[in-house]
Design a protein around this motif. Sequence first.
Motif, short mmCIF file in Angstrom:
data_model
loop_
_atom_site.label_atom_id
_atom_site.label_comp_id
_atom_site.label_asym_id
_atom_site.label_seq_id
_atom_site.Cartn_x
_atom_site.Cartn_y
_atom_site.Cartn_z
N GLY A 1 0.86 -1.10 -0.04
CA GLY A 1 -0.03 -0.13 0.09
C GLY A 1 0.94 1.24 0.11
O GLY A 1 0.41 2.20 -0.28
N SER A 2 2.04 1.14 0.47
CA SER A 2 2.91 2.41 0.28
C SER A 2 3.30 2.72 -1.13
O SER A 2 3.84 3.87 -1.18
N LEU A 3 2.96 1.86 -2.02
CA LEU A 3 3.18 2.11 -3.35
C LEU A 3 2.49 3.35 -3.83
O LEU A 3 2.66 4.17 -4.53
N ILE A 4 1.17 3.50 -3.13
CA ILE A 4 0.44 4.61 -3.73
C ILE A 4 1.00 5.89 -3.20
O ILE A 4 1.11 6.90 -3.94
N PHE A 5 1.73 5.98 -2.16
CA PHE A 5 2.56 7.15 -1.64
C PHE A 5 3.45 7.29 -2.44
O PHE A 5 3.94 8.50 -2.90
N PHE A 6 4.29 6.24 -3.06
CA PHE A 6 5.54 6.45 -4.19
C PHE A 6 5.12 7.00 -5.35
O PHE A 6 5.63 7.85 -5.96
N ILE A 7 3.81 6.54 -5.61
CA ILE A 7 3.41 6.94 -7.15
C ILE A 7 2.89 8.42 -6.86
O ILE A 7 3.10 9.05 -7.78
N LEU A 8 2.36 8.96 -5.79
CA LEU A 8 1.85 10.23 -5.55
C LEU A 8 3.37 11.02 -5.60
O LEU A 8 3.43 12.24 -6.03
N LEU A 9 4.42 10.45 -5.09
CA LEU A 9 5.34 11.29 -4.78
C LEU A 9 6.21 11.33 -6.34
O LEU A 9 6.93 12.29 -6.28
N THR A 10 5.99 10.67 -7.22
CA THR A 10 6.47 11.23 -8.60
C THR A 10 5.38 11.90 -9.40
O THR A 10 6.01 13.04 -9.94
N ILE A 11 4.15 11.71 -9.26
CA ILE A 11 3.21 12.26 -10.22
C ILE A 11 2.91 13.77 -9.58
O ILE A 11 3.13 14.63 -10.43
N ILE A 12 2.69 14.04 -8.30
CA ILE A 12 2.39 15.32 -8.01
C ILE A 12 3.48 16.48 -8.14
O ILE A 12 3.39 17.33 -8.81
N PRO A 13 4.71 15.90 -7.83
CA PRO A 13 5.82 16.96 -8.27
C PRO A 13 6.10 17.15 -9.59
O PRO A 13 6.68 18.15 -10.11
N ILE A 14 6.15 16.10 -10.56
CA ILE A 14 6.42 16.30 -12.02
C ILE A 14 5.36 17.07 -12.77
O ILE A 14 5.45 17.96 -13.36
N SER A 15 4.08 17.03 -12.07
CA SER A 15 2.91 17.79 -12.73
C SER A 15 2.80 19.26 -12.31
O SER A 15 2.74 19.92 -13.07
N ILE A 16 3.36 19.46 -10.97
CA ILE A 16 3.67 20.83 -10.30
C ILE A 16 4.61 21.36 -11.32
O ILE A 16 4.63 22.60 -11.51
N GLY A 17 5.73 20.73 -11.20
CA GLY A 17 6.81 21.27 -12.10
C GLY A 17 6.92 21.48 -13.58
O GLY A 17 7.22 22.57 -14.15
N LEU A 18 5.77 21.05 -14.03
CA LEU A 18 5.45 20.86 -15.55
C LEU A 18 4.79 22.20 -15.74
O LEU A 18 4.80 22.95 -16.57
N ILE A 19 3.70 22.44 -14.77
CA ILE A 19 2.79 23.72 -14.95
C ILE A 19 3.61 24.79 -14.35
O ILE A 19 3.57 25.81 -15.22
N VAL A 20 4.68 24.72 -13.44
CA VAL A 20 5.38 26.22 -13.08
C VAL A 20 6.39 26.20 -13.98
O VAL A 20 6.76 27.47 -14.38
#
Length: 170
Positions: free
Chosen positions: A32-51
Amino acid sequence: MIIFLFEMLIILLASVALGSMPALKGRYPFPGSLIFFILLTIIPISIGLIVGAALFSWISAFIFKLIVILFALFIMFYFQHLYHPSYGYVPYHKKGNWLILSGFFFLLGIEFASYGFSAWFILLIVPISAAGVIGGFLFMRSALSYFRYLGVIHFVPLGLFLVVAILKLI
């Protein structure tokens, strides 16, 4: 088109490296910790792409490429000293690791945007990052069962960060 595929390969390799880190714990890691690691990649990349598309489009992609290379090498050396046989690369008492890893993926998102790609590519980055994290976890669990007594198997995630740094030199 080649730059796009190359950047997607870099994001996939970095996601595989991150996904293989929780599999190296001495105790069986909770999937279940994989969900945290998936979010650890998706959210910063998405924010970095927009910023990156909004604020840093005027800076050369070469500058971000150099920063990503140095940051990948920093991650490799930092986590090499952090490894513990019981906790792996993910100790419970350290919270700064998440900031370092999310900063790396944030920089990957900014670099991706500096090449002029649209923020709509988030729709492609999300499944590739999630598949990379899950694939890295499954690969490392199976590699540990086959190569249990091989001493260097624990350094595969660091080797993947080194491969990311070397591929960024191209």
